[in-house]
Write a protein that holds these residues in place. Structure first.
Motif, PDB file in Angstrom:
ATOM      1  N   ARG A  49      32.497  39.469  42.723  1.00 50.20           N
ATOM      2  CA  ARG A  49      33.481  40.482  42.379  1.00 50.20           C
ATOM      3  C   ARG A  49      34.868  39.857  42.318  1.00 50.20           C
ATOM      4  O   ARG A  49      35.130  38.824  42.905  1.00 50.20           O
ATOM      5  CB  ARG A  49      33.463  41.591  43.431  1.00 50.20           C
ATOM      6  N   ARG A  50      35.747  40.537  41.641  1.00 51.71           N
ATOM      7  CA  ARG A  50      37.109  40.065  41.431  1.00 51.71           C
ATOM      8  C   ARG A  50      37.854  39.760  42.725  1.00 51.71           C
ATOM      9  O   ARG A  50      38.590  38.792  42.814  1.00 51.71           O
ATOM     10  CB  ARG A  50      37.829  41.151  40.637  1.00 51.71           C
ATOM     11  N   ASP A  51      37.656  40.568  43.772  1.00 55.32           N
ATOM     12  CA  ASP A  51      38.428  40.370  44.994  1.00 55.32           C
ATOM     13  C   ASP A  51      37.927  39.210  45.847  1.00 55.32           C
ATOM     14  O   ASP A  51      38.562  38.852  46.823  1.00 55.32           O
ATOM     15  CB  ASP A  51      38.476  41.655  45.823  1.00 55.32           C
ATOM     16  N   GLY A  53      37.031  36.163  44.364  1.00 58.01           N
ATOM     17  CA  GLY A  53      36.988  35.085  43.392  1.00 58.01           C
ATOM     18  C   GLY A  53      37.294  33.712  43.940  1.00 58.01           C
ATOM     19  O   GLY A  53      37.089  32.720  43.250  1.00 58.01           O
ATOM     20  N   SER A 107      46.049  44.815  42.697  1.00 65.26           N
ATOM     21  CA  SER A 107      44.930  44.005  43.186  1.00 65.26           C
ATOM     22  C   SER A 107      45.355  42.549  43.269  1.00 65.26           C
ATOM     23  O   SER A 107      46.373  42.154  42.712  1.00 65.26           O
ATOM     24  CB  SER A 107      43.712  44.165  42.269  1.00 65.26           C
ATOM     25  N   TRP A 109      43.731  38.446  43.053  1.00 63.30           N
ATOM     26  CA  TRP A 109      42.612  37.650  42.583  1.00 63.30           C
ATOM     27  C   TRP A 109      43.014  36.188  42.537  1.00 63.30           C
ATOM     28  O   TRP A 109      44.182  35.853  42.709  1.00 63.30           O
ATOM     29  CB  TRP A 109      42.095  38.132  41.230  1.00 63.30           C
ATOM     30  N   ASP A 132      41.042  31.898  34.996  1.00 61.13           N
ATOM     31  CA  ASP A 132      41.229  33.114  35.771  1.00 61.13           C
ATOM     32  C   ASP A 132      39.885  33.798  35.961  1.00 61.13           C
ATOM     33  O   ASP A 132      39.164  34.039  34.998  1.00 61.13           O
ATOM     34  CB  ASP A 132      42.214  34.032  35.040  1.00 61.13           C
ATOM     35  N   VAL A 133      39.562  34.131  37.194  1.00 60.65           N
ATOM     36  CA  VAL A 133      38.268  34.717  37.525  1.00 60.65           C
ATOM     37  C   VAL A 133      38.070  36.086  36.871  1.00 60.65           C
ATOM     38  O   VAL A 133      36.942  36.521  36.689  1.00 60.65           O
ATOM     39  CB  VAL A 133      38.092  34.789  39.068  1.00 60.65           C
ATOM     40  N   THR A 134      39.140  36.750  36.469  1.00 57.60           N
ATOM     41  CA  THR A 134      39.036  38.086  35.872  1.00 57.60           C
ATOM     42  C   THR A 134      38.751  38.038  34.379  1.00 57.60           C
ATOM     43  O   THR A 134      38.538  39.078  33.766  1.00 57.60           O
ATOM     44  CB  THR A 134      40.329  38.890  36.086  1.00 57.60           C
ATOM     45  N   GLN A 135      38.765  36.867  33.785  1.00 59.17           N
ATOM     46  CA  GLN A 135      38.626  36.732  32.337  1.00 59.17           C
ATOM     47  C   GLN A 135      37.323  36.019  31.969  1.00 59.17           C
ATOM     48  O   GLN A 135      36.760  35.285  32.771  1.00 59.17           O
ATOM     49  CB  GLN A 135      39.804  35.934  31.762  1.00 59.17           C
ATOM     50  N   SER A 162      46.510  36.504  29.016  1.00 56.63           N
ATOM     51  CA  SER A 162      45.170  35.975  28.762  1.00 56.63           C
ATOM     52  C   SER A 162      45.116  35.460  27.330  1.00 56.63           C
ATOM     53  O   SER A 162      45.956  35.818  26.501  1.00 56.63           O
ATOM     54  CB  SER A 162      44.109  37.052  28.979  1.00 56.63           C
TER      55      SER A 162
END
Length: 184
Positions: A49-51, A53, A107, A109, A132-135, A162
């Motif tokens: 999960r994003r949190d 990463g 949030s 990350w 970036d872990v969110t991308q 991004s």
């Protein structure tokens, strides 16, 4: 009298950590332990999960640098000051990399700094180049997000973008300097 102003185009250079290859899927140079033959392996998408990463970022950093555990090579930095960009540039030039924790007010990350963007005319770092872990992982690029405004921002909001065009104002909450292992 008409005067013409000649402006020189920006002289942008991207400097990446050693061992990355991005001729399609992002890959890193891996040395097989038994036969000492170097091969390239793919960087895989995070399965976290994003949190949380940091686990994925640590695994990617360890793979790129070829070291584990990272704690033996890491130095912790709280927050961000302008001079940190030059420190990260030197880190990348010396074969290391950085992990940064970002926050947008909603949030937090983590991301891996795979390179820096330099303005060759003035010699300053103008942006950090991130995994970036969110991308989604990039195709034919060594980063999936770019963070600008770092040269003149002490603990202020930075411009995160991004590679698909999303924009955010973010802060660097803390970062880890991970030095390249010393070779004998």
């Amino acid at each position: 009298m008409i005067t013409e102003t000649v402006t020189t185009p920006p002289q942008t250079e991207h400097l990446f950590v050693r061992g990355l290859r991005f001729e399609g899927e992002l890959q890193y140079l891996s040395k097989a332990s038994g036969n000492h033959k170097a091969t390239f392996r793919e960087v895989k998408m995070p399965k976290v999960r994003r949190d949380v990463g940091l686990a994925w970022c640590s695994a990617v950093a360890a793979s790129i640098l070829g070291v584990w555990p990272l704690t033996e090579h890491a130095i912790h930095h709280s927050g961000w000051v302008t001079t940190d960009s030059a420190l990260i540039e030197q880190l990348v030039r010396n074969g290391g990399l950085a992990l940064i924790q970002l926050g947008d007010g909603y949030s937090n990350w983590w991301a891996v700094v795979t390179g820096v963007e330099l303005d060759r005319a003035c010699g300053n770092v103008t942006a950090l180049l991130l995994l970036d872990v969110t991308q989604s992982l990039p195709w034919s690029a060594g980063y999936n997000a770019r963070m600008a405004g770092i040269a003149n921002s002490d603990r202020g909001a930075l411009n995160w973008q991004s590679i698909d065009g999303a924009h955010l104002k973010v802060n660097i909450l803390r970062w880890l300097e991970i030095c390249a292992p010393q070779t004998a």
